[in-house]
Design an enzyme around this catalytic site. Structure first.
Site, PDB file in Angstrom:
ATOM      1  N   LYS A 107       3.353  19.942  62.207  1.00  0.00           N
ATOM      2  CA  LYS A 107       4.753  20.537  62.696  1.00  0.00           C
ATOM      3  C   LYS A 107       4.823  21.363  63.247  1.00  0.00           C
ATOM      4  O   LYS A 107       6.001  21.577  63.738  1.00  0.00           O
ATOM      5  CB  LYS A 107       6.032  20.129  61.725  1.00  0.00           C
ATOM      6  CG  LYS A 107       6.077  18.435  60.859  1.00  0.00           C
ATOM      7  CD  LYS A 107       7.327  18.827  59.712  1.00  0.00           C
ATOM      8  CE  LYS A 107       7.542  17.097  59.665  1.00  0.00           C
ATOM      9  NZ  LYS A 107       7.267  16.386  58.434  1.00  0.00           N
TER      10      LYS A 107
HETATM   11  C1  LIG Z   1       6.450  15.360  58.628  1.00  0.00           C
HETATM   12  C2  LIG Z   1       5.318  14.414  57.884  1.00  0.00           C
HETATM   13  C3  LIG Z   1       5.098  13.548  58.278  1.00  0.00           C
HETATM   14  C4  LIG Z   1       5.761  12.818  59.349  1.00  0.00           C
HETATM   15  O1  LIG Z   1       5.529  12.692  60.335  1.00  0.00           O
HETATM   16  P1  LIG Z   1       6.351  11.699  61.584  1.00  0.00           P
HETATM   17  O2  LIG Z   1       6.359  12.023  62.751  1.00  0.00           O
HETATM   18  O3  LIG Z   1       7.892  11.730  60.589  1.00  0.00           O
HETATM   19  O4  LIG Z   1       6.086  10.350  61.281  1.00  0.00           O
HETATM   20  C5  LIG Z   1       3.372  12.767  58.227  1.00  0.00           C
HETATM   21  N1  LIG Z   1       2.708  14.315  57.324  1.00  0.00           N
HETATM   22  C6  LIG Z   1       3.368  15.487  56.453  1.00  0.00           C
HETATM   23  C7  LIG Z   1       2.328  16.265  56.058  1.00  0.00           C
HETATM   24  C8  LIG Z   1       4.535  15.375  57.957  1.00  0.00           C
HETATM   25  O5  LIG Z   1       4.647  16.935  57.681  1.00  0.00           O
END
Ligand SMILES: *Cc1c(COP(=O)(O)O)cnc(C)c1O
Length: 437
Positions: A107
């Site tokens: 993210k």
């Molecule tokens: C947010 C997140 C996900 C999911 O990602 P999406 O784009 O919402 O499908 C998977 N793994 C981790 C560690 C995350 O922080």
């Protein structure tokens, strides 16, 4: 560049409006009107480009002049400032490590890019932009780090007192500068309610330029397409077709992969991996999309019962010739796994490959393994979405030994927490905002 709302293709806005607004008024999601088809020579010569240069090439074609070249290079250099290495497990399996950013999760890419774009589009405004974010832990860290020191922007993070882990709290409360953490005597839902009320408060809005760091802002999605190209670049040129396996919750990462494919990256197939929160796998097998409340699992960043990017997935597959479901189920395979299966996968990756994977990546590993039972002649890339040390309690319990904590996380533990304690009372929160900004 123009973007439309998935609810109304005639509702067109500029990139600036889409980024600053986050969501269209009709509650759809913004999507670009046109995705450029990148030249074959660019794809064939990816190894000649750095990660940031790949991002620049994609954006300069996608944005189509919305941001001058020099500014765009700066934005991307600031946002894409850490690597995404590809690690080979065996002939068929690779891991794309997306955790080398400040909050140790993928993210960071989206949050940093969005922060850069927001502060760019906010230039020339004489009033600062105040971003309000409620967090249950993880997203707040990426957003706080992403906006840290962004010019013209102040960030206020609300988090529930005593309900986030020590390291998560440190990620929110030790940055300083333009980032202020408010420790709310309440739950995550209370934090979210305070933020919602602030956005509806006309007196506040007259005095402060408020915005949100919405997780479905198109600016978070765009940079996530860069690392699919970056992964492809690191593979040997000749070899079996490439498939990507994406551990999914809100399906932003998978959507970004589909965008990379649409722009010309030769991805043969996608594999969506989920935990028990399996509304998308269920849709792909039955054609019925039935959101339901999420259940708590080991891979908790994927505990999503109503994936927010599902509208974008549908939009990408809309086609006059065939049903959306029919096309989608042929280009995405999906699998879901229980917590005990996840534990098994995590252990197997350690035993078999001497690699420590996190619970989200472990779900991805299991899904790729399942897919490759019948699709042997493929090279599969698993997106490793977070560093295992973010979940060290579970990972150490499953593996039965301590794991290495990266230097930057260990350092964080020693920093001093700075937060302002606020009761769960809207008038107190509002008063604080008015005095502060
Ligand atoms: C947010 C997140 C996900 C999911 O990602 P999406 O784009 O919402 O499908 C998977 N793994 C981790 C560690 C995350 O922080």
């Amino acid at each position: 560049m123009q973007l439309y709302s998935t609810r109304n293709r005639n509702n067109l806005v500029s990139l600036k409006e889409a980024v600053l607004k986050g969501l269209p008024e009709d509650n759809g999601l913004y999507m670009p009107v046109r995705f450029p088809e990148l030249e074959k020579s660019f794809i064939q010569n990816l190894h000649q480009y750095t990660f940031a240069e790949i991002g620049f090439e994609i954006c300069s074609q996608l944005f189509n002049g919305a941001i001058p070249e020099h500014d765009l290079r700066n934005i991307i250099d600031q946002a894409i400032s850490f690597p995404a290495p590809l690690v080979q497990l065996d002939e068929q399996k690779y891991i794309l490590e997306l955790f080398h950013g400040p909050s140790l999760a993928f993210k960071d890419f989206g949050a940093r890019f969005m922060a850069q774009l927001m502060s760019y589009f906010n230039r020339g405004e004489n009033q600062e932009l105040v971003i309000l974010v409620a967090t249950s832990g993880d997203t707040g860290g990426a957003v706080a780090a992403g906006f840290h020191q962004a010019p013209g922007i102040k960030v206020v993070i609300l988090y529930p007192s005593g309900k986030v882990s020590m390291l998560q709290e440190k990620q929110l409360t030790t940055l300083g500068h333009n980032v202020t953490a408010l420790e709310i005597d309440g739950t995550f839902d209370d934090c979210q309610a305070l933020v919602k009320q602030a956005f509806l408060d006309s007196e506040l809005k007259e005095n402060i330029r408020l915005s949100s760091a919405n997780s479905i802002n198109i600016a978070r999605l765009i940079p996530q397409s860069f690392y699919y190209f970056e992964a492809y670049k690191q593979l040997a040129k000749d070899g079996n077709p490439v498939v990507f396996c994406v551990p999914s919750g809100n399906f932003g990462n998978l959507t970004a992969g589909l965008i990379a494919q649409k722009m010309g990256l030769p991805i043969q197939h996608f594999i969506a991996a989920t935990n028990a929160n399996d509304v998308v796998p269920e849709y792909l097998s039955s054609g019925q999309f039935t959101p339901r409340p999420s259940v708590r699992t080991l891979s908790n960043a994927m505990d999503v019962g109503n994936p927010s990017n599902f509208a974008r997935l549908l939009d990408l597959y809309k086609n006059s010739k065939s049903s959306t479901w029919n096309i989608m189920k042929h280009s995405i395979s999906s699998f879901h796994f229980s917590d005990s299966e996840t534990e098994f996968g995590l252990k197997e990756v350690s035993d078999k490959y001497n690699y420590t994977i996190d619970p989200h990546g472990a779900v991805g590993y299991l899904a790729l393994k399942e897919y490759q039972k019948t699709n042997k002649n493929t090279r599969g890339i698993i997106l490793e979405t977070a560093h295992p040390s973010k979940f060290n309690d579970d990972v150490e319990r499953i593996l039965g030994h301590k794991i290495e904590i990266p230097e930057r996380l260990a350092k964080l533990a020693k920093l001093k927490k700075e937060a302002i304690s606020i009761p769960n009372a809207y008038p107190v929160f509002k008063d604080w905002l008015l005095k502060q900004y």
